[in-house]
Design an enzyme around this catalytic site. Structure first.
Site, PDB file in Angstrom:
ATOM      1  N   ALA A  20       0.819  -1.226   0.000  1.00 23.31           N
ATOM      2  CA  ALA A  20       0.000   0.000   0.000  1.00 23.31           C
ATOM      3  C   ALA A  20       0.850   1.273   0.000  1.00 23.31           C
ATOM      4  O   ALA A  20       0.716   2.145  -0.873  1.00 23.31           O
ATOM      5  CB  ALA A  20      -0.938  -0.017   1.196  1.00 23.31           C
ATOM      6  N   ARG A  39       3.956  11.544 -10.418  1.00 24.10           N
ATOM      7  CA  ARG A  39       3.099  12.684 -10.782  1.00 24.10           C
ATOM      8  C   ARG A  39       3.823  13.999 -10.541  1.00 24.10           C
ATOM      9  O   ARG A  39       3.718  14.937 -11.329  1.00 24.10           O
ATOM     10  CB  ARG A  39       1.840  12.698  -9.914  1.00 24.10           C
ATOM     11  CG  ARG A  39       0.831  11.702 -10.314  1.00 24.10           C
ATOM     12  CD  ARG A  39      -0.361  12.413 -10.911  1.00 24.10           C
ATOM     13  NE  ARG A  39      -1.188  11.441 -11.600  1.00 24.10           N
ATOM     14  CZ  ARG A  39      -2.045  11.761 -12.537  1.00 24.10           C
ATOM     15  NH1 ARG A  39      -2.168  13.014 -12.894  1.00 24.10           N
ATOM     16  NH2 ARG A  39      -2.770  10.852 -13.105  1.00 24.10           N
ATOM     17  N   GLU A  64      10.996  -4.903  -4.029  1.00 20.35           N
ATOM     18  CA  GLU A  64      10.058  -5.689  -3.222  1.00 20.35           C
ATOM     19  C   GLU A  64      10.647  -7.095  -3.071  1.00 20.35           C
ATOM     20  O   GLU A  64      10.952  -7.741  -4.068  1.00 20.35           O
ATOM     21  CB  GLU A  64       8.667  -5.745  -3.901  1.00 20.35           C
ATOM     22  CG  GLU A  64       7.711  -6.777  -3.351  1.00 20.35           C
ATOM     23  CD  GLU A  64       7.477  -6.694  -1.843  1.00 20.35           C
ATOM     24  OE1 GLU A  64       7.065  -5.638  -1.360  1.00 20.35           O
ATOM     25  OE2 GLU A  64       7.731  -7.721  -1.151  1.00 20.35           O
ATOM     26  N   CYS A  76      -6.517  -6.477   2.714  1.00 19.84           N
ATOM     27  CA  CYS A  76      -7.760  -6.358   3.487  1.00 19.84           C
ATOM     28  C   CYS A  76      -8.870  -7.265   2.951  1.00 19.84           C
ATOM     29  O   CYS A  76      -9.812  -7.593   3.670  1.00 19.84           O
ATOM     30  CB  CYS A  76      -8.235  -4.911   3.479  1.00 19.84           C
ATOM     31  SG  CYS A  76      -6.920  -3.744   3.778  1.00 19.84           S
ATOM     32  N   VAL A  93      16.211  -5.321  -0.023  1.00 19.65           N
ATOM     33  CA  VAL A  93      17.201  -4.320   0.400  1.00 19.65           C
ATOM     34  C   VAL A  93      17.774  -4.812   1.729  1.00 19.65           C
ATOM     35  O   VAL A  93      17.040  -4.977   2.705  1.00 19.65           O
ATOM     36  CB  VAL A  93      16.563  -2.923   0.537  1.00 19.65           C
ATOM     37  CG1 VAL A  93      17.594  -1.918   1.031  1.00 19.65           C
ATOM     38  CG2 VAL A  93      15.980  -2.484  -0.794  1.00 19.65           C
ATOM     39  N   ASN A 120      -1.675   4.168   2.705  1.00 21.63           N
ATOM     40  CA  ASN A 120      -1.839   4.818   1.405  1.00 21.63           C
ATOM     41  C   ASN A 120      -1.604   6.319   1.475  1.00 21.63           C
ATOM     42  O   ASN A 120      -0.891   6.902   0.657  1.00 21.63           O
ATOM     43  CB  ASN A 120      -3.286   4.593   0.947  1.00 21.63           C
ATOM     44  CG  ASN A 120      -3.328   3.714  -0.261  1.00 21.63           C
ATOM     45  OD1 ASN A 120      -2.968   4.165  -1.331  1.00 21.63           O
ATOM     46  ND2 ASN A 120      -3.724   2.465  -0.079  1.00 21.63           N
ATOM     47  N   TYR A 161     -32.205  12.718   5.307  1.00 23.85           N
ATOM     48  CA  TYR A 161     -33.131  11.693   5.812  1.00 23.85           C
ATOM     49  C   TYR A 161     -34.048  11.199   4.701  1.00 23.85           C
ATOM     50  O   TYR A 161     -34.628  12.004   3.960  1.00 23.85           O
ATOM     51  CB  TYR A 161     -33.985  12.254   6.963  1.00 23.85           C
ATOM     52  CG  TYR A 161     -35.290  11.510   7.150  1.00 23.85           C
ATOM     53  CD1 TYR A 161     -35.288  10.179   7.564  1.00 23.85           C
ATOM     54  CD2 TYR A 161     -36.524  12.132   6.892  1.00 23.85           C
ATOM     55  CE1 TYR A 161     -36.488   9.480   7.702  1.00 23.85           C
ATOM     56  CE2 TYR A 161     -37.713  11.437   7.033  1.00 23.85           C
ATOM     57  CZ  TYR A 161     -37.689  10.108   7.443  1.00 23.85           C
ATOM     58  OH  TYR A 161     -38.853   9.414   7.570  1.00 23.85           O
ATOM     59  N   ARG A 205     -27.671  14.542  20.728  1.00 27.88           N
ATOM     60  CA  ARG A 205     -28.708  15.275  21.501  1.00 27.88           C
ATOM     61  C   ARG A 205     -28.741  14.787  22.942  1.00 27.88           C
ATOM     62  O   ARG A 205     -28.848  15.570  23.880  1.00 27.88           O
ATOM     63  CB  ARG A 205     -30.082  15.013  20.893  1.00 27.88           C
ATOM     64  CG  ARG A 205     -30.367  15.845  19.677  1.00 27.88           C
ATOM     65  CD  ARG A 205     -31.765  15.519  19.234  1.00 27.88           C
ATOM     66  NE  ARG A 205     -32.162  16.335  18.106  1.00 27.88           N
ATOM     67  CZ  ARG A 205     -33.394  16.354  17.624  1.00 27.88           C
ATOM     68  NH1 ARG A 205     -34.342  15.609  18.156  1.00 27.88           N
ATOM     69  NH2 ARG A 205     -33.693  17.115  16.600  1.00 27.88           N
TER      70      ARG A 205
HETATM   71  P1  FAD Z   1       2.864  -4.096   3.948  1.00 30.48           P
HETATM   72  O1  FAD Z   1       1.530  -4.446   3.384  1.00 30.48           O
HETATM   73  O2  FAD Z   1       3.346  -4.870   5.117  1.00 30.48           O
HETATM   74  O3  FAD Z   1       3.947  -4.207   2.771  1.00 30.48           O
HETATM   75  C1  FAD Z   1       5.308  -4.031   3.001  1.00 30.48           C
HETATM   76  C2  FAD Z   1       6.099  -4.719   1.892  1.00 30.48           C
HETATM   77  O4  FAD Z   1       7.486  -4.440   2.053  1.00 30.48           O
HETATM   78  C3  FAD Z   1       5.970  -6.239   1.913  1.00 30.48           C
HETATM   79  O5  FAD Z   1       5.511  -6.720   0.672  1.00 30.48           O
HETATM   80  C4  FAD Z   1       7.379  -6.728   2.208  1.00 30.48           C
HETATM   81  O6  FAD Z   1       7.706  -7.938   1.513  1.00 30.48           O
HETATM   82  C5  FAD Z   1       8.224  -5.570   1.693  1.00 30.48           C
HETATM   83  N1  FAD Z   1       9.535  -5.500   2.333  1.00 30.48           N
HETATM   84  C6  FAD Z   1       9.812  -5.521   3.663  1.00 30.48           C
HETATM   85  N2  FAD Z   1      11.129  -5.426   3.876  1.00 30.48           N
HETATM   86  C7  FAD Z   1      11.718  -5.352   2.657  1.00 30.48           C
HETATM   87  C8  FAD Z   1      13.075  -5.250   2.217  1.00 30.48           C
HETATM   88  N3  FAD Z   1      14.093  -5.192   3.090  1.00 30.48           N
HETATM   89  N4  FAD Z   1      13.334  -5.208   0.888  1.00 30.48           N
HETATM   90  C9  FAD Z   1      12.313  -5.259  -0.007  1.00 30.48           C
HETATM   91  N5  FAD Z   1      11.011  -5.363   0.342  1.00 30.48           N
HETATM   92  C10 FAD Z   1      10.728  -5.400   1.664  1.00 30.48           C
HETATM   93  N6  FAD Z   1      -6.443  -2.192   6.940  1.00 30.48           N
HETATM   94  C11 FAD Z   1      -7.549  -1.396   6.902  1.00 30.48           C
HETATM   95  O7  FAD Z   1      -7.414  -0.173   6.930  1.00 30.48           O
HETATM   96  N7  FAD Z   1      -8.798  -1.947   6.801  1.00 30.48           N
HETATM   97  C12 FAD Z   1      -9.007  -3.288   6.733  1.00 30.48           C
HETATM   98  O8  FAD Z   1     -10.143  -3.755   6.626  1.00 30.48           O
HETATM   99  C13 FAD Z   1      -7.867  -4.139   6.784  1.00 30.48           C
HETATM  100  N8  FAD Z   1      -8.022  -5.481   6.729  1.00 30.48           N
HETATM  101  C14 FAD Z   1      -6.907  -6.277   6.712  1.00 30.48           C
HETATM  102  C15 FAD Z   1      -7.074  -7.656   6.602  1.00 30.48           C
HETATM  103  C16 FAD Z   1      -5.967  -8.484   6.576  1.00 30.48           C
HETATM  104  C17 FAD Z   1      -6.156  -9.959   6.460  1.00 30.48           C
HETATM  105  C18 FAD Z   1      -4.660  -7.917   6.649  1.00 30.48           C
HETATM  106  C19 FAD Z   1      -3.444  -8.807   6.611  1.00 30.48           C
HETATM  107  C20 FAD Z   1      -4.479  -6.569   6.760  1.00 30.48           C
HETATM  108  C21 FAD Z   1      -5.600  -5.726   6.789  1.00 30.48           C
HETATM  109  N9  FAD Z   1      -5.458  -4.337   6.897  1.00 30.48           N
HETATM  110  C22 FAD Z   1      -6.572  -3.534   6.884  1.00 30.48           C
HETATM  111  C23 FAD Z   1      -4.119  -3.711   7.051  1.00 30.48           C
HETATM  112  C24 FAD Z   1      -3.506  -3.281   5.704  1.00 30.48           C
HETATM  113  O9  FAD Z   1      -3.521  -4.350   4.812  1.00 30.48           O
HETATM  114  C25 FAD Z   1      -2.088  -2.792   5.941  1.00 30.48           C
HETATM  115  O10 FAD Z   1      -2.156  -1.673   6.785  1.00 30.48           O
HETATM  116  C26 FAD Z   1      -1.366  -2.421   4.660  1.00 30.48           C
HETATM  117  O11 FAD Z   1      -1.146  -3.538   3.844  1.00 30.48           O
HETATM  118  C27 FAD Z   1      -0.011  -1.805   4.989  1.00 30.48           C
HETATM  119  O12 FAD Z   1       0.669  -1.527   3.813  1.00 30.48           O
HETATM  120  P2  FAD Z   1       2.245  -1.246   3.820  1.00 30.48           P
HETATM  121  O13 FAD Z   1       2.607  -0.998   2.406  1.00 30.48           O
HETATM  122  O14 FAD Z   1       2.587  -0.218   4.832  1.00 30.48           O
HETATM  123  O15 FAD Z   1       2.925  -2.586   4.372  1.00 30.48           O
END
Ligand code: FAD
Length: 451
Positions: free
Chosen positions: A12, A23, A34, A44, A82, A308, A429, A445
């Site tokens: 994300a 952009r 990655e 999610c 990395v 995001n 409403y 209220r």
């Molecule tokens: P991550 O998704 O953890 O991605 C990080 C990436 O970095 C990974 O792919 C990893 O492989 C990569 N990485 C790490 N270290 C290295 C390195 N040294 N070199 C290269 N790559 C590396 N959030 C909500 O707001 N609402 C929801 O309903 C919700 N439901 C969820 C349901 C589930 C089952 C799960 C698992 C999560 C849910 N979440 C929800 C949380 C949401 O998915 C996470 O907050 C979001 O994915 C975070 O994104 P991110 O990019 O910060 O991290």
């Protein structure tokens, strides 16, 4: 020569950052590393894939590396980890996991979006083939295949946070008997007791067995390496699989070893521009802290929408822009069977800890007018400050129209409104959508009268 932005992590925060940077500066060279095999997916939605609401795993994939390359000129390197950041040289060392070779890349700006990882569980037997954690797409794929190929009849979940509750529904849809074992007696995470009660009620109604205040001691495997029994301090549970849902921890080792400062939550400390303690290095998403607008404190809030938005800010600034992330309110929602839950702001207990003179009220109303067939009960709990009447938080639960209603309260909270002001807002409403006075306004209220 074009300046180079390196992004670490491709879910994300990382993909949002790279897209925003493109952009802002079309001339920038953008490389995203990655370590996994997939990028840009909706974690999610994983519970809904397991339950069959989503028909195939590929639907979770939002954008392919080719699309990033073709449409945005962003170079995506999968299976590239990395392994070191060298801030003094402005370089990173990257290991190609296919060839095991390590290469050095220089950067002008760096964004750390390494996310979080499932909290490890140190219990004998947790290496079994039918022990699952649900976070990365690869983990979702292996659980999905197991469910389809093995057709388990019983599942033990460890932990009772919102992902375990979403998975309880998924297991139910597949006809799998689910037992949730939990160390505390709470379900759903940061819920007010009145809201939690509704969640517990639906779990009971749907036949999900909850085993609170119980610690798992061992997973007993059969000769094929599959867990068949879960040993706890309150007896044993036969099972065909285990889902471990005990939360996530920020992935910060890489940042820490480079000298990037961590905050008191253990995640990377950032300022409002998403800059870390090292110039030129930004962080976003589940690996870093989130400023909470209501408490004024840094928190660890690993949620997709926050990742995001933080990625957007980090990407903009790393590419030469200057915007700020205004902080989160702590808004979140989930669904467990028909029960919808929405939350924003502080819990009453947080507000007390922060020294507020806390007022709370709980009201029960309907999702639509009484005459509308099938209208459902909605519970609203408000938290406010007795002295200023300022709204501090709210939670809603109900079988219809509860989750999205919370967004109206979030807007009020963002604008630091009092309960008196909220009570006067002109909500739309019509009988198919709400009673003549919406449950949120009824609660506001009621607060005005009793505060
Ligand atoms: P991550 O998704 O953890 O991605 C990080 C990436 O970095 C990974 O792919 C990893 O492989 C990569 N990485 C790490 N270290 C290295 C390195 N040294 N070199 C290269 N790559 C590396 N959030 C909500 O707001 N609402 C929801 O309903 C919700 N439901 C969820 C349901 C589930 C089952 C799960 C698992 C999560 C849910 N979440 C929800 C949380 C949401 O998915 C996470 O907050 C979001 O994915 C975070 O994104 P991110 O990019 O910060 O991290």
């Amino acid at each position: 020569m074009a300046k180079r932005l390196i992004v670490i992590g491709g879910v994300a925060a990382g993909t949002s950052a790279a897209s925003r940077a493109r952009r802002v500066d079309p001339s920038l060279e953008i490389v995203l590393f990655e370590k996994g095999e997939y990028i840009s997916y909706g974690a999610c939605d994983e519970p809904y894939l397991m339950g069959g609401v989503i028909d195939k795993p590929e639907r979770l994939l939002v954008r392919s590396p080719e699309e990033f390359r073709k449409k945005q000129n962003i170079d995506i390197c999968l299976r590239h980890e990395v392994v070191r950041i060298i801030p003094e040289e402005k370089t990173v060392l990257v290991k190609n996991l296919n060839t095991a070779q390590t290469e050095r890349f220089s950067y002008d700006a760096l964004i750390i979006a390494t996310g979080a990882k499932p909290r490890p569980l140190d219990v004998p037997g947790a290496d079994a083939r039918n022990f699952f954690q649900l976070k990365f797409y690869e983990q979702a794929l292996s659980l999905y295949r197991f469910l389809n190929e093995r057709n388990p009849k019983r599942a033990v979940s460890y932990g009772a946070g919102f992902i375990a509750l979403e998975m309880a529904e998924a297991f139910h849809l597949r006809g799998i008997e689910n037992t949730i074992i939990n160390r505390s007696n709470r379900v759903g995470g940061r819920l007010e007791p009145e809201i939690e009660k509704e969640v517990k009620a639906i779990l009971e109604e749907k036949g999900v067995r909850c085993q609170p205040e119980t610690t798992i001691k061992e997973f007993v495997k059969d000769s094929s390496g599959m867990i068949t029994r879960v040993v706890t301090d309150r007896g044993d549970f036969e099972t065909d699989m285990v889902l471990c849902s005990i939360g996530v921890v920020p992935e910060v080792e890489l940042a820490k070893s480079a000298g990037v400062k961590l905050g008191r939550t253990g995640a990377i400390a950032v300022n409002e521009r998403m800059e870390t303690s090292i110039p030129g290095i930004y962080a976003a998403g589940d690996c870093c802290e989130t400023y909470n607008r209501v408490s004024g404190e840094p928190t660890y809030t690993p949620l997709g929408d926050i990742a995001n938005k933080q990625g957007w800010v980090a990407g903009e600034n790393a590419a030469g822009g200057n915007i700020i992330y205004p902080g989160a309110l702590g808004s979140w929602s989930f669904k467990c069977f028909e029960m919808e839950v929405g939350a924003t702001g502080l819990l009453a207990s947080d507000a007390k800890r922060l020294g507020y003179d806390v007022f709370t009220n709980v009201i029960e109303h309907r999702s639509r007018t009484h005459a509308q067939p099938g209208s459902k009960k909605i519970i609203v709990k408000l938290v406010a400050d007795k002295k200023t009447h300022k709204l501090l938080g709210a939670q809603l639960a109900g079988r219809e129209g509860a989750a999205l209603r919370i967004n109206a309260v979030a807007v009020a909270l963002y604008n630091q409104m009092t309960v008196d002001e909220l009570a006067n807002v002109d909500f739309a409403y019509a009988p198919p959508f709400s009673p003549v006075i919406d449950p949120i306004l009824i609660a506001a209220r009621d607060a005005v009268k009793s505060i």
